[in-house]
Design a protein around this motif. Structure first.
Motif, PDB file in Angstrom:
ATOM      1  N   LEU A 141      10.886  61.146  71.950  1.00 30.78           N
ATOM      2  CA  LEU A 141      12.320  61.388  72.036  1.00 30.78           C
ATOM      3  C   LEU A 141      12.690  61.725  73.477  1.00 30.78           C
ATOM      4  CD1 LEU A 141      15.071  61.857  70.583  1.00 30.78           C
ATOM      5  CD2 LEU A 141      14.401  64.267  70.345  1.00 30.78           C
ATOM      6  N   ASP A 142      13.616  60.949  74.060  1.00 28.24           N
ATOM      7  CA  ASP A 142      14.145  61.246  75.387  1.00 28.24           C
ATOM      8  C   ASP A 142      15.310  62.222  75.237  1.00 28.24           C
ATOM      9  OD1 ASP A 142      12.352  59.519  76.541  1.00 28.24           O
ATOM     10  OD2 ASP A 142      13.741  57.830  76.615  1.00 28.24           O
ATOM     11  N   PRO A 170      15.411  76.275  74.105  1.00 32.71           N
ATOM     12  CA  PRO A 170      15.498  76.359  75.568  1.00 32.71           C
ATOM     13  C   PRO A 170      14.110  76.603  76.166  1.00 32.71           C
ATOM     14  CG  PRO A 170      16.369  78.362  74.531  1.00 32.71           C
ATOM     15  CD  PRO A 170      16.136  77.368  73.431  1.00 32.71           C
ATOM     16  N   GLY A 171      13.832  75.921  77.255  1.00 34.50           N
ATOM     17  CA  GLY A 171      12.539  76.097  77.904  1.00 34.50           C
ATOM     18  C   GLY A 171      11.499  75.085  77.480  1.00 34.50           C
ATOM     19  N   LEU A 172      11.839  74.162  76.571  1.00 28.93           N
ATOM     20  CA  LEU A 172      10.888  73.135  76.149  1.00 28.93           C
ATOM     21  C   LEU A 172      10.460  72.325  77.373  1.00 28.93           C
ATOM     22  CD1 LEU A 172       9.699  71.977  73.435  1.00 28.93           C
ATOM     23  CD2 LEU A 172      11.451  70.215  73.621  1.00 28.93           C
ATOM     24  N   LYS A 173       9.167  72.008  77.453  1.00 33.44           N
ATOM     25  CA  LYS A 173       8.649  71.314  78.629  1.00 33.44           C
ATOM     26  C   LYS A 173       8.498  69.822  78.373  1.00 33.44           C
ATOM     27  CE  LYS A 173       6.075  75.388  80.190  1.00 33.44           C
ATOM     28  NZ  LYS A 173       4.733  75.952  80.476  1.00 33.44           N
ATOM     29  N   ASP A 174       8.570  69.059  79.444  1.00 34.23           N
ATOM     30  CA  ASP A 174       8.363  67.612  79.362  1.00 34.23           C
ATOM     31  C   ASP A 174       6.967  67.330  78.812  1.00 34.23           C
ATOM     32  OD1 ASP A 174       9.207  64.839  80.093  1.00 34.23           O
ATOM     33  OD2 ASP A 174       7.447  64.970  81.386  1.00 34.23           O
ATOM     34  N   VAL A 200       8.523  65.095  73.413  1.00 35.47           N
ATOM     35  CA  VAL A 200       9.772  65.070  74.173  1.00 35.47           C
ATOM     36  C   VAL A 200       9.535  64.613  75.616  1.00 35.47           C
ATOM     37  CG1 VAL A 200      11.589  66.535  75.123  1.00 35.47           C
ATOM     38  CG2 VAL A 200      10.870  66.842  72.757  1.00 35.47           C
ATOM     39  N   ALA A 201      10.365  63.688  76.077  1.00 35.81           N
ATOM     40  CA  ALA A 201      10.389  63.277  77.487  1.00 35.81           C
ATOM     41  C   ALA A 201      11.734  63.717  78.061  1.00 35.81           C
ATOM     42  CB  ALA A 201      10.209  61.773  77.619  1.00 35.81           C
TER      43      ALA A 201
END
Length: 311
Positions: A141-142, A170-174, A200-201
């Motif tokens: 998911l972008d 909030p704060g989720l990393k690439d 997640v990207a």
């Protein structure tokens, strides 16, 4: 005929995990249901690509598939289940129908028990049913930079056409993966559904850059603001704020706005660091030239003297 997951992703059996990941991402972007609403063929292709990636993207599942222990759907092959059922017997009784069947009438009844099919006509036949948890399904998911900076809820369409809401903390990393309980493949019998694993990207932002929970911003300022000082508006992820530029700052000076970074909800929020960049106008008028020449004549300032001293 069983589907070859390598062929579905268009990779060789010797492909690396990274090559498999890249192939899946490329196909998933091309075939995603959001891009082809109402196209059943594209929907089916997307499901096949997702299933192939779920198998080959997991090194352990891939190893078992290559060894013939599981099929392309990730399920145990029947003969393997038969073997596992008898694995604790002596070598002579593992495959012989007349051996100890643990209460089953014959070998076919064993499979009836495993897959929930009752043997017809056998007085002692049993059919307790086969129950197993569904497959975990993997997706990419972008998301926008601001979604992970501030947290958000986003609706996404799953391969089965269902639209679900995903909470982005909030704060989720690439590259981080979210687990959606019960949103994976359906269970077998009374088994629960698997999970959806969403990697997640994060799309880059034109202004903000992230360093852990800190945010970094390059802020252009004018010559007079650098010399005289000023109060200027600075963008932050929670909205613009006013910051004081001290007198006599140079390009590269780094100022901190406390607590204006990412707040992950646990512990203190990060900070925003503002790097100043003195920018001159494209056109220098006569008055500015005169001011600069006058200052040069009497200042005697050499900003490179330390550089020469070090070399």
């Amino acid at each position: 005929m069983s589907v070859d997951p390598y062929a579905v992703l268009g990779v060789a059996k010797t492909a690396t995990q990274d090559e498999i990941k890249k192939a899946y991402r490329k196909l998933a972007k091309q075939l995603h249901p959001d891009l082809h609403p109402g196209d059943a063929a594209k929907h089916a292709e997307f499901q096949a690509v997702s299933a192939a990636n779920d198998l080959l993207g997991d090194p352990e599942k891939r190893k078992r598939f290559d060894a013939g222990e599981i099929d392309a759907s990730g399920q145990e092959r029947p003969e393997r289940q038969y073997y596992h059922h008898y694995a604790d017997q002596d070598a002579g009784g593992r495959y012989a129908p007349e051996g100890d069947t643990g209460g089953f009438q014959d070998a076919s009844d064993i499979f009836s028990d495993l897959f929930g099919r009752r043997q017809q006509g056998g007085a002692g036949a049993r059919g307790h049913g086969f129950h197993a948890r569904g497959q975990d399904l993997r997706y990419n998911l972008d998301v926008d930079f601001m979604d992970v900076a501030r947290g958000a809820k986003r609706g996404v369409t799953m391969p089965d056409g269902n639209r679900i809401e995903i909470s982005i903390p909030p704060g989720l990393k690439d590259g981080q993966t979210l687990r959606l309980r019960g949103k994976g493949g359906p269970g077998f019998g009374e088994g629960p559904a698997g999970d959806a694993l969403v990697t997640v990207a994060v799309r880059p932002h034109p202004v903000f850059k992230r360093d852990g929970n800190d945010i970094e911003v390059d802020l252009p300022i004018t010559f007079d603001e650098a010399v005289l000082g000023a109060k200027v508006e600075v963008p932050t992820i929670s909205g613009p704020v006013t910051m004081t530029i001290p007198k006599g700052v140079s390009s590269g000076r780094r100022l901190r706005i406390k607590g204006k970074g990412i707040d992950p909800g646990k512990g203190a929020a990060g900070h925003q660091f503002v790097r100043l960049k003195i920018v001159l106008p494209d056109h220098i008028d006569a008055k500015m030239e005169e001011l600069a020449e006058s200052w040069r004549d009497h200042a005697g300032f050499d900003p490179r003297k330390d550089l020469r001293r070090e070399t």
